[in-house]
Write an enzyme that holds these catalytic residues in place. Structure first.
Site, mmCIF file in Angstrom:
data_model
loop_
_atom_site.group_PDB
_atom_site.id
_atom_site.type_symbol
_atom_site.label_atom_id
_atom_site.label_comp_id
_atom_site.label_asym_id
_atom_site.label_seq_id
_atom_site.Cartn_x
_atom_site.Cartn_y
_atom_site.Cartn_z
ATOM 1 N N GLN A 1 -6.107 -10.978 -3.848
ATOM 2 C CA GLN A 1 -5.308 -12.029 -4.594
ATOM 3 C C GLN A 1 -6.089 -12.907 -5.244
ATOM 4 O O GLN A 1 -5.719 -13.277 -6.471
ATOM 5 C CB GLN A 1 -4.267 -12.610 -3.693
ATOM 6 C CG GLN A 1 -3.361 -11.472 -3.162
ATOM 7 C CD GLN A 1 -2.660 -11.996 -1.805
ATOM 8 O OE1 GLN A 1 -2.944 -13.351 -1.637
ATOM 9 N NE2 GLN A 1 -2.271 -11.276 -0.901
ATOM 10 N N ASN B 1 -0.349 -5.241 -6.818
ATOM 11 C CA ASN B 1 1.193 -4.405 -7.391
ATOM 12 C C ASN B 1 1.965 -5.491 -8.134
ATOM 13 O O ASN B 1 2.218 -5.218 -9.156
ATOM 14 C CB ASN B 1 2.109 -3.622 -6.071
ATOM 15 C CG ASN B 1 1.265 -2.623 -5.360
ATOM 16 O OD1 ASN B 1 1.240 -1.660 -5.941
ATOM 17 N ND2 ASN B 1 0.754 -3.021 -4.237
ATOM 18 N N SER B 2 2.213 -6.699 -7.581
ATOM 19 C CA SER B 2 2.851 -7.696 -8.523
ATOM 20 C C SER B 2 2.106 -8.171 -9.540
ATOM 21 O O SER B 2 2.822 -8.181 -10.851
ATOM 22 C CB SER B 2 3.138 -8.904 -7.418
ATOM 23 O OG SER B 2 3.864 -8.935 -6.372
ATOM 24 N N THR C 1 -5.924 0.972 -3.683
ATOM 25 C CA THR C 1 -4.619 0.148 -3.969
ATOM 26 C C THR C 1 -5.058 -0.918 -4.613
ATOM 27 O O THR C 1 -3.871 -1.749 -5.228
ATOM 28 C CB THR C 1 -3.540 0.342 -3.100
ATOM 29 O OG1 THR C 1 -4.213 -0.452 -1.946
ATOM 30 C CG2 THR C 1 -3.309 1.741 -2.645
ATOM 31 N N ALA D 1 14.000 -8.869 -3.342
ATOM 32 C CA ALA D 1 14.608 -8.656 -4.767
ATOM 33 C C ALA D 1 14.257 -7.138 -5.200
ATOM 34 O O ALA D 1 13.033 -6.881 -4.497
ATOM 35 C CB ALA D 1 14.094 -9.608 -5.710
ATOM 36 N N ASP E 1 -5.939 5.918 1.714
ATOM 37 C CA ASP E 1 -5.950 4.609 1.386
ATOM 38 C C ASP E 1 -7.379 4.048 1.729
ATOM 39 O O ASP E 1 -7.922 4.419 2.878
ATOM 40 C CB ASP E 1 -4.904 3.795 1.980
ATOM 41 C CG ASP E 1 -5.084 2.096 1.404
ATOM 42 O OD1 ASP E 1 -3.965 1.778 0.700
ATOM 43 O OD2 ASP E 1 -5.978 1.513 1.750
ATOM 44 N N HIS F 1 0.707 -1.487 -0.115
ATOM 45 C CA HIS F 1 -0.118 -0.065 -0.106
ATOM 46 C C HIS F 1 0.921 1.254 -0.057
ATOM 47 O O HIS F 1 0.403 2.267 -0.354
ATOM 48 C CB HIS F 1 -0.871 0.143 1.134
ATOM 49 C CG HIS F 1 -1.864 -0.942 1.296
ATOM 50 N ND1 HIS F 1 -3.335 -1.148 0.849
ATOM 51 C CD2 HIS F 1 -1.807 -2.416 1.205
ATOM 52 C CE1 HIS F 1 -3.723 -2.017 0.844
ATOM 53 N NE2 HIS F 1 -2.942 -2.973 1.299
#
Ligand code: UDX
Length: 460
Positions: free
Chosen positions: A381, A360-361, A140, A339, A118, A26
């Site tokens: 998800q 986001n991914s 988001t 990463a 948010d 977020h």
């Protein structure tokens, strides 16, 4: 007279106060939004909780950061998990944010034109309303999840949510009038009861007289959900302005990024590596990690795996994993604790993303044209994974208990079979559409321009 006109035309710098949820998934889009608005001439104040305080780098030196002094113990997050934690955080911040906003108004007076919060930090909407400040909800997650929450509420009220409580059958059934989503794709969480999830969802919508909703999405991904929201659900304007990570870059990592994985990727062939990462919250059992690693090993594919400290149940990092795991990694893998994900996804060696499908991914993967293996854990998800597989057709969902055969099959479908190549082509075409949507003339670009105009003309 010319001088006076010139002065009148000069835009006054307006300040927006942004309130992110204190979690990586977020904070990142909120700071991207902050960067985008700053580049349009707005001054930025970010109000953060003490919990998970994001320490800004020099990239944010023009921004003001203030702390909402809540006093929740750090352990509350692990004990309560996201849904209950957010409910508690909202109660805890109610008064302290009001004080905080009061001080800001004394300091900056008329310069503050709006609070953007948010969707899960709804206490900020309440406080803004008390001070008669315009406020805007920032989602988001995506538009379809927003729609799901409304449908979910309606179904609950009509007592038709029994399939969600039924652990055996029915969960696989399609939700009437909401295809391709099944009951089991609803954005619920194994960490909270339906009732507490509903309590949170009811609070996220617009009853607090928000002026607008902005969503980190693009109409080429979710045009029907966006139309539904605007026509059936919300009377205030909806602005789809994403994917924000393409619009503005903002270094916001809460954990240190291990860049050595890029050197490792440099040594691999094009499209030969599966990147595995489950975001900042999801957890895996030891057995699931072992089954995944063995499946990857028997599919003969190389992999770069982010194993976040604490993400394997009852383990600090990977010390609980059998020696066999390390042997498999040394044969064809590389492991890091965190990463530089966007750089990894942009690397030509990466051919697929094994992901928990956080929003986001998902956007970052689609933005680089990388197809996905979807293994959602909770809430939005599951919606994202279903859309990746059935609507955008750029992903394969691995469902049920993880086993070596299932992992191997999914990996080969994506990395070896023709089907995978077709998905890669579709993902590439989506990438082009997403880039076009945020460039001049594109739908998200236009929407952001409209939102900026809306912000500039807001009256207190
Ligand atoms: C959470 C929810 O899980 C997600 O569903 C919701 O949409 C947002 O909040 P999270 O689980 O962390 O977020 O997933 P995601 O939304 O994918 O965000 C993770 C972020 O961390 C991404 O921006 C990703 O680039 C970044 N990341 C992840 C890294 O920078 N490095 C890593 O190694 C892993």
């Amino acid at each position: 007279l010319e001088k006076v006109l010139e002065m009148e035309e000069k835009p006054t710098r307006r300040r927006v106060v942004l309130v992110p949820v204190p979690a990586q998934g977020h904070i990142t889009p909120m700071m991207q939004l902050a960067k985008a608005l700053h580049s349009k001439g707005f001054s930025i104040t970010v109000a953060q909780t003490k919990f998970n305080y994001f320490i800004p780098s020099d990239d944010f030196s023009d921004f003001q950061f203030v702390t909402i002094p809540e006093s929740l113990p750090e352990s509350d997050f692990d004990d309560l998990r996201p849904i209950l934690f957010l409910l508690k955080l909202n109660k805890e911040c109610q008064m302290s944010f009001k004080d905080c906003l009061g001080h800001l108004l004394v300091q900056q007076g008329n310069e503050i034109s709006c609070v953007i919060y948010d969707e899960f930090m709804y206490f900020a909407g309440d406080a803004a309303k008390e001070f008669k400040l315009p406020n805007v909800i920032f989602s988001t997650t995506n538009a379809t999840t927003f729609v799901c929450r409304s449908v979910f509420e309606k179904l609950y009220a009509n007592n038709v949510l029994a399939p969600l409580k039924d652990s055996k059958g029915q969960q696989d059934e399609l939700v009437p009038e909401f295809h391709p989503l099944r009951y089991k794709d609803f954005p619920v969480s194994c960490w909270a009861t339906l009732e507490s999830i509903l309590e949170l969802y009811r609070n996220t919508v617009d009853e607090r007289a928000a002026s607008a909703v902005i969503i980190n999405t693009a109409s080429c991904l979710e045009s029907s959900s966006l139309s539904w929201l605007q026509q059936e659900r919300l009377v205030i304007p909806v602005y789809p302005i994403g994917p924000l990570h393409i619009v503005a870059s903002a270094p916001t990592s809460l954990l240190e990024e291990n860049k050595s994985c890029i050197e490792w990727l440099n040594k691999q062939k094009v499209n030969s590596v599966i990147y595995i990462s489950l975001g900042s919250l999801a957890l895996m059992e030891v057995n699931e990690v072992m089954q995944t690693a063995s499946g990857l090993d028997s599919s003969n594919q190389h992999f770069l795996w982010v194993i976040r400290p604490g993400s394997i149940c009852d383990s600090e990092w990977i010390e609980c994993l059998h020696e066999e795991f390390l042997k498999m990694v040394s044969r064809r893998g590389y492991i890091v604790k965190w990463a530089p994900q966007k750089e990894v996804l942009a690397h030509p060696a990466v051919g697929a993303f094994w992901s928990h499908c956080g929003w986001n991914s998902t956007l970052e993967s689609l933005g680089e044209g990388v197809p996905m293996i979807c293994r959602p854990f909770s809430t939005d998800q599951k919606v994202n994974a279903r859309y990746l597989e059935c609507v955008w057709k750029v992903g394969i969902q691995v469902e049920g208990e993880l086993n070596i055969g299932g992992v191997e099959k999914a990996v080969k479908r994506l990395m070896v079979d023709e089907e995978g190549e077709e998905m890669r082509e579709r993902a590439f075409s989506l990438k082009e559409k997403l880039i076009a949507s945020v460039t001049s003339g594109g739908s998200s670009h236009k929407s952001l321009e409209e939102f900026v105009h809306f912000l500039r003309t807001l009256k207190r």
